[in-house]
Write a protein that holds these residues in place. Structure first.
Motif, short mmCIF file in Angstrom:
data_model
loop_
_atom_site.label_atom_id
_atom_site.label_comp_id
_atom_site.label_asym_id
_atom_site.label_seq_id
_atom_site.Cartn_x
_atom_site.Cartn_y
_atom_site.Cartn_z
N ASP A 1 95.30 18.04 -126.39
CA ASP A 1 94.57 18.63 -125.26
C ASP A 1 93.96 19.98 -125.65
O ASP A 1 92.81 20.28 -125.28
CB ASP A 1 95.51 18.82 -124.07
CG ASP A 1 96.00 17.50 -123.49
OD1 ASP A 1 95.32 16.47 -123.72
OD2 ASP A 1 97.05 17.50 -122.83
N HIS A 2 94.72 20.77 -126.39
CA HIS A 2 94.21 22.08 -126.81
C HIS A 2 93.02 21.91 -127.75
O HIS A 2 92.02 22.66 -127.63
CB HIS A 2 95.32 22.87 -127.53
CG HIS A 2 94.89 24.25 -127.93
ND1 HIS A 2 95.03 25.36 -127.11
CD2 HIS A 2 94.29 24.70 -129.07
CE1 HIS A 2 94.56 26.42 -127.73
NE2 HIS A 2 94.10 26.05 -128.92
N GLU B 1 90.00 21.07 -125.70
CA GLU B 1 89.51 22.25 -124.98
C GLU B 1 88.79 23.21 -125.92
O GLU B 1 87.82 23.88 -125.53
CB GLU B 1 90.68 22.96 -124.30
CG GLU B 1 91.29 22.17 -123.15
CD GLU B 1 92.58 22.80 -122.64
OE1 GLU B 1 92.95 23.87 -123.17
OE2 GLU B 1 93.20 22.23 -121.72
N ARG C 1 86.84 15.42 -129.65
CA ARG C 1 86.47 14.94 -128.32
C ARG C 1 87.06 13.55 -128.14
O ARG C 1 87.30 12.83 -129.11
CB ARG C 1 84.96 14.90 -128.13
CG ARG C 1 84.20 14.00 -129.09
CD ARG C 1 82.70 14.23 -128.94
NE ARG C 1 81.92 13.33 -129.76
CZ ARG C 1 81.52 12.13 -129.37
NH1 ARG C 1 81.85 11.68 -128.16
NH2 ARG C 1 80.80 11.36 -130.17
#
Length: 285
Positions: A37-38, A41, A46
């Protein structure tokens, strides 16, 4: 593990899979779900569909990446290099998806299509279809790190799957122009299906169907030979007989070359087909 270390481990796997890594593969490599997830972000990776992630800046196009991602997601924990050692027991990109992979025609489909044995043990994916069938070794090739049915087998599958005849014709014409198929071999496999799938069974009409609006001058040598063998078998026979007669009348020099034609009937037929094909192509200019 810091996210920088996770990115390093992710990159090692991605470097061997054209920039793509499944969430399960990342876990095997030691990347924590929170770190994925990091990385998303931070714009370093992607997410595609099916929990497959792509390294930013990876060379695959969107079309190729989606096909690769679907194949990886069918066995999400297995690395690509583990699967490629046994491609004939695994899922193989096929049908319209294989045609799109090769850039043949423009087969429309929202589904990604594969073919696999019935006991392949694959995940069920949204927007993916798996056809159950066993493929012979000559029906499969590995291209850009993914197993895919050959252009020959792809065309046969499209016909059997009742694809639009016009689109199948465009796929065949593209494959013919790019020298990806052997025309007589394709005719031999499709002729038994002619009655059921509304295809011409005889060689001349089949050759005309494949050629479509494509000029003979656009065909590579093998395709030109194949067209001559199907479209003008009598002319090829006549030229082959003439070559055989010439080889028996001459010795030394060119006669030695002609003698090869007399000894090797298959080679002589290829030469005869090329002569006939080139003569017809020159006559149509």
């Amino acid at each position: 593990m810091t996210w920088e270390k996770s990115f390093y481990e992710f990159s090692l796997v991605a470097g061997r899979q054209h920039g793509l890594v499944t969430a399960a593969q990342a876990e095997r490599a030691g990347v924590a779900p929170g770190d994925l997830d990091h990385l998303v972000e931070a714009g370093l990776i992607r997410e595609h569909d099916w929990s497959v992630f792509q390294l930013s800046g990876a060379p695959l196009s969107v079309r190729r990446a989606s096909l690769h991602a679907a194949w990886l997601a069918l066995r999400p924990r297995d690395f690509a290099w583990e699967r490629l050692s046994a491609v004939h027991t695994d899922a193989v990109l096929s049908h319209g998806s294989a045609a799109r992979f090769f850039g043949l025609g423009a087969v429309p489909s929202a589904q990604v299509s594969f073919t696999a044995p019935g006991d392949a043990g694959l995940e069920t994916l949204r927007a993916a279809t798996v056809h159950t069938a066993s493929l012979a070794p000559e029906d499969v090739m590995v291209s850009d790190g993914i197993p895919v049915t050959t252009p020959h087998r792809t065309i046969v599958d499209l016909v059997r799957d009742w694809a639009d005849p016009g689109e199948v014709g465009r796929v065949m014409a593209d494959a013919l122009r790019r020298d990806l198929i052997d025309l007589p071999a394709l005719h031999a496999d499709l002729a038994p299906l002619a009655g059921r799938y509304d295809l011409p069974s005889d060689g001349p009409r089949f050759a005309d169907l494949l050629l479509g609006d494509l000029p003979l001058s656009a065909l590579p040598r093998r395709s030109l030979r194949g067209h001559a063998l199907l479209r003008h078998p009598d002319r090829v026979d006549a030229v082959q007989r003439a070559l055989a007669g010439a080889s028996s009348d001459r010795t030394g020099g060119a006669g030695a070359d002609l003698a090869v034609l007399a000894r090797d009937a298959e080679f002589a037929r290829r030469v005869a087909a090329e002569i006939v094909g080139k003569a017809e192509a020159d006559g149509r200019r």
